[in-house]
Design a protein around this motif. Structure first.
Motif, PDB file in Angstrom:
ATOM      1  N   ALA A  57     -10.141   3.515 -42.934  1.00 43.35           N
ATOM      2  CA  ALA A  57      -8.336   2.604 -43.186  1.00 43.35           C
ATOM      3  C   ALA A  57      -8.425   1.950 -41.935  1.00 43.35           C
ATOM      4  O   ALA A  57      -7.446   1.843 -40.987  1.00 43.35           O
ATOM      5  CB  ALA A  57      -7.130   3.535 -43.867  1.00 43.35           C
ATOM      6  N   PRO A  58      -8.932   1.372 -41.567  1.00 41.40           N
ATOM      7  CA  PRO A  58      -9.492   0.847 -40.258  1.00 41.40           C
ATOM      8  C   PRO A  58      -8.410  -0.567 -40.481  1.00 41.40           C
ATOM      9  O   PRO A  58      -8.481  -1.320 -40.920  1.00 41.40           O
ATOM     10  CB  PRO A  58     -10.706   0.692 -39.599  1.00 41.40           C
ATOM     11  N   PRO A  59      -7.588  -1.045 -39.133  1.00 35.54           N
ATOM     12  CA  PRO A  59      -7.198  -2.699 -38.813  1.00 35.54           C
ATOM     13  C   PRO A  59      -9.541  -3.600 -38.972  1.00 35.54           C
ATOM     14  O   PRO A  59      -9.853  -3.487 -38.404  1.00 35.54           O
ATOM     15  CB  PRO A  59      -7.318  -2.716 -37.664  1.00 35.54           C
ATOM     16  N   VAL A  60      -8.549  -4.735 -39.502  1.00 37.76           N
ATOM     17  CA  VAL A  60      -9.707  -5.631 -40.355  1.00 37.76           C
ATOM     18  C   VAL A  60      -9.328  -7.177 -39.653  1.00 37.76           C
ATOM     19  O   VAL A  60      -7.949  -7.181 -40.131  1.00 37.76           O
ATOM     20  CB  VAL A  60     -10.116  -5.214 -41.893  1.00 37.76           C
ATOM     21  N   ALA A  61      -9.849  -7.771 -39.324  1.00 40.41           N
ATOM     22  CA  ALA A  61      -9.184  -9.025 -39.004  1.00 40.41           C
ATOM     23  C   ALA A  61     -10.207 -10.123 -39.565  1.00 40.41           C
ATOM     24  O   ALA A  61     -11.225  -9.891 -39.870  1.00 40.41           O
ATOM     25  CB  ALA A  61      -9.505  -9.494 -37.714  1.00 40.41           C
ATOM     26  N   CYS A  76     -13.018   1.224 -33.305  1.00 38.12           N
ATOM     27  CA  CYS A  76     -11.480   1.432 -33.995  1.00 38.12           C
ATOM     28  C   CYS A  76     -11.171  -0.472 -34.735  1.00 38.12           C
ATOM     29  O   CYS A  76     -10.354  -0.023 -35.088  1.00 38.12           O
ATOM     30  CB  CYS A  76     -10.796   1.210 -32.447  1.00 38.12           C
ATOM     31  N   GLY A  77     -11.649  -0.853 -34.649  1.00 38.23           N
ATOM     32  CA  GLY A  77     -11.612  -2.380 -35.797  1.00 38.23           C
ATOM     33  C   GLY A  77     -12.680  -3.422 -35.651  1.00 38.23           C
ATOM     34  O   GLY A  77     -13.943  -3.012 -35.373  1.00 38.23           O
ATOM     35  N   TRP A  78     -12.322  -3.634 -36.789  1.00 45.48           N
ATOM     36  CA  TRP A  78     -13.455  -4.549 -37.350  1.00 45.48           C
ATOM     37  C   TRP A  78     -12.837  -5.868 -37.704  1.00 45.48           C
ATOM     38  O   TRP A  78     -11.634  -6.449 -37.693  1.00 45.48           O
ATOM     39  CB  TRP A  78     -13.884  -3.817 -39.068  1.00 45.48           C
ATOM     40  N   ILE A  79     -14.632  -7.015 -37.550  1.00 48.53           N
ATOM     41  CA  ILE A  79     -14.175  -8.533 -37.745  1.00 48.53           C
ATOM     42  C   ILE A  79     -15.048  -8.743 -39.132  1.00 48.53           C
ATOM     43  O   ILE A  79     -15.827  -8.281 -38.871  1.00 48.53           O
ATOM     44  CB  ILE A  79     -14.329  -9.464 -36.772  1.00 48.53           C
ATOM     45  N   VAL A  80     -14.373  -8.889 -40.161  1.00 47.32           N
ATOM     46  CA  VAL A  80     -15.415  -9.330 -41.429  1.00 47.32           C
ATOM     47  C   VAL A  80     -15.089 -11.461 -41.538  1.00 47.32           C
ATOM     48  O   VAL A  80     -14.247 -11.719 -41.428  1.00 47.32           O
ATOM     49  CB  VAL A  80     -14.603  -8.685 -42.445  1.00 47.32           C
ATOM     50  N   ASP A  81     -16.361 -11.781 -40.752  1.00 48.89           N
ATOM     51  CA  ASP A  81     -16.457 -13.360 -40.288  1.00 48.89           C
ATOM     52  C   ASP A  81     -16.669 -13.889 -41.966  1.00 48.89           C
ATOM     53  O   ASP A  81     -18.077 -13.943 -42.482  1.00 48.89           O
ATOM     54  CB  ASP A  81     -17.881 -13.393 -39.411  1.00 48.89           C
ATOM     55  N   LEU A  82     -16.160 -14.836 -42.660  1.00 45.01           N
ATOM     56  CA  LEU A  82     -16.507 -15.276 -44.108  1.00 45.01           C
ATOM     57  C   LEU A  82     -16.281 -16.989 -43.236  1.00 45.01           C
ATOM     58  O   LEU A  82     -16.106 -17.516 -44.383  1.00 45.01           O
ATOM     59  CB  LEU A  82     -15.067 -14.574 -44.690  1.00 45.01           C
ATOM     60  N   ARG A 142      -2.692  -3.846 -42.857  1.00 48.47           N
ATOM     61  CA  ARG A 142      -3.398  -3.280 -41.382  1.00 48.47           C
ATOM     62  C   ARG A 142      -4.475  -4.735 -42.138  1.00 48.47           C
ATOM     63  O   ARG A 142      -5.402  -4.273 -40.343  1.00 48.47           O
ATOM     64  CB  ARG A 142      -4.777  -2.331 -41.335  1.00 48.47           C
ATOM     65  N   VAL A 143      -4.363  -5.409 -41.902  1.00 51.24           N
ATOM     66  CA  VAL A 143      -4.921  -6.947 -42.004  1.00 51.24           C
ATOM     67  C   VAL A 143      -4.725  -7.924 -41.482  1.00 51.24           C
ATOM     68  O   VAL A 143      -3.536  -7.816 -42.042  1.00 51.24           O
ATOM     69  CB  VAL A 143      -5.982  -7.054 -43.657  1.00 51.24           C
ATOM     70  N   ARG A 185      -3.707  -2.778 -31.835  1.00 49.38           N
ATOM     71  CA  ARG A 185      -3.129  -1.749 -33.250  1.00 49.38           C
ATOM     72  C   ARG A 185      -3.927  -0.847 -32.668  1.00 49.38           C
ATOM     73  O   ARG A 185      -4.749  -0.382 -31.813  1.00 49.38           O
ATOM     74  CB  ARG A 185      -3.814  -2.203 -34.658  1.00 49.38           C
ATOM     75  N   GLY A 186      -2.979   0.756 -33.317  1.00 50.75           N
ATOM     76  CA  GLY A 186      -3.528   1.935 -33.222  1.00 50.75           C
ATOM     77  C   GLY A 186      -4.638   2.465 -32.624  1.00 50.75           C
ATOM     78  O   GLY A 186      -4.449   2.304 -31.417  1.00 50.75           O
ATOM     79  N   GLY A 187      -5.709   2.296 -33.425  1.00 50.74           N
ATOM     80  CA  GLY A 187      -6.747   3.069 -32.492  1.00 50.74           C
ATOM     81  C   GLY A 187      -7.223   2.203 -31.813  1.00 50.74           C
ATOM     82  O   GLY A 187      -7.828   2.652 -31.771  1.00 50.74           O
ATOM     83  N   CYS A 188      -7.411   0.726 -31.537  1.00 48.96           N
ATOM     84  CA  CYS A 188      -7.862   0.232 -30.665  1.00 48.96           C
ATOM     85  C   CYS A 188      -6.681   0.285 -29.467  1.00 48.96           C
ATOM     86  O   CYS A 188      -7.417  -0.706 -28.600  1.00 48.96           O
ATOM     87  CB  CYS A 188      -7.559  -1.429 -30.645  1.00 48.96           C
TER      88      CYS A 188
END
Length: 316
Positions: free
Chosen positions: A219-223, A149-155, A246-247, A312-315
């Protein structure tokens, strides 16, 4: 040490098509003046230097120097006057790309409906690019199969390199359209975009590879997680997400190298990395040689990101 490497390994943000070369077998004096001419012609910070004085001083200091490498200290003295930490002289050893088999590649995991995609820096040859994008695509597909339902992009460990493989890996999360640009004095903007499953710079594909993954939940929410080790094209990758409603970003301030370098090959195999542009996000906001603050400063960014995603909506 990692921060120092982030400043040194920074690179070719504008791609191989912009690499220029000096004439072969110059004298040390000609080599020195050629390097200074490149800085004077291309550096975004060139107006900070009194060039006649700087060139005369460098030539005096280089009198009697028998080797091309003997002029490195004089070139670096002028780099210090420019005052931009992203403009660098790399020795032939520093400029050598690591082998494809040794580079870090993206990885993923998922728990409780949230996918985590770790995107490291990238500096390597075309074989390395293929390995990096293939690993990133596989990592993304592995967690996408769980319909997160959501994504974490770890940079947080992304110290820079070539941004285009990073953006191609992240293309499904970014979505199609303009993601940012490079801008500089007297230059037309060079836009970054996502389309056809990969990153583009203007009308040119940034990678030979295409990411075929399509999200079950578009178009998911992304952290996005950042730290002081997020540098150069790691920062450009962060900027590609900025301006999307959404980010949100979590963690620490970045290293402060949100600029674009043009890479010049010198006669002895050294490379001169000259900052010619600043990064600009999709809203038109420019960045530069200063750290980027996260939306939510925290020492536990993954936990904070997970809590935010669940609002967020999807989560929900």
């Amino acid at each position: 040490m990692r921060r120092a490497l982030a400043a040194i390994v920074v690179l070719a943000l504008l791609g191989a098509g912009l690499v220029a070369a000096q004439p072969s077998v110059p004298t040390p004096r000609t080599y020195l003046l050629g390097a200074l001419n490149l800085l004077r012609a291309h550096s975004i910070d060139r107006d900070r230097v009194d060039w006649p004085r700087a060139e005369a001083g460098a030539v005096r200091a280089a009198e009697g120097v028998p080797t091309l490498s003997g002029t490195y200290p004089m070139i670096r003295d002028v780099l210090a006057e420019l005052g931009n930490p992203h403009t660098k002289l790399l020795s032939p050893l520093q400029a050598r790309a690591p082998s494809a088999a040794t580079i870090k590649v993206p990885s993923s995991r998922a728990a409780d409906g949230i996918a985590v995609l770790e995107v490291p820096g990238f500096v390597a040859d075309p074989d390395g690019e293929r390995r990096y994008v293939a690993a990133g695509t596989a990592a993304l597909r592995a967690v996408e199969a769980q319909a997160p339902c959501g994504w974490i992009v770890d940079l947080r460990d992304n110290s820079g390199g070539n941004m285009w493989p990073m953006l191609t890996v992240l293309a499904p999360l970014l979505g199609d359209g303009i993601a940012g640009s490079f801008a500089g004095p007297g230059l037309a903007p060079s836009f970054w975009s996502i389309r056809d499953g990969r990153a583009w710079i203007g009308d040119h594909p940034g990678t030979a590879e295409v990411n075929p993954v399509r999200l079950t939940r578009p178009a998911p929410p992304v952290a996005v997680l950042t730290s002081r080790d997020t540098a150069s094209s790691g920062e450009a990758t962060l900027i590609a997400f900025r301006g999307l409603g959404r980010v949100a970003t979590f963690g620490g301030r970045t290293a402060g190298y949100a600029t674009g370098n043009e890479v010049f090959d010198l006669a002895d195999g050294a490379k001169l990395l000259v900052t010619t542009t600043v990064d600009v996000d999709r809203t038109g906001r420019p960045y530069g040689a200063w750290p980027i603050a996260p939306d939510f400063p925290t020492q536990d960014p993954e936990t904070a990101a997970g809590e935010w995603l669940r609002t967020r909506g999807g989560c929900a």
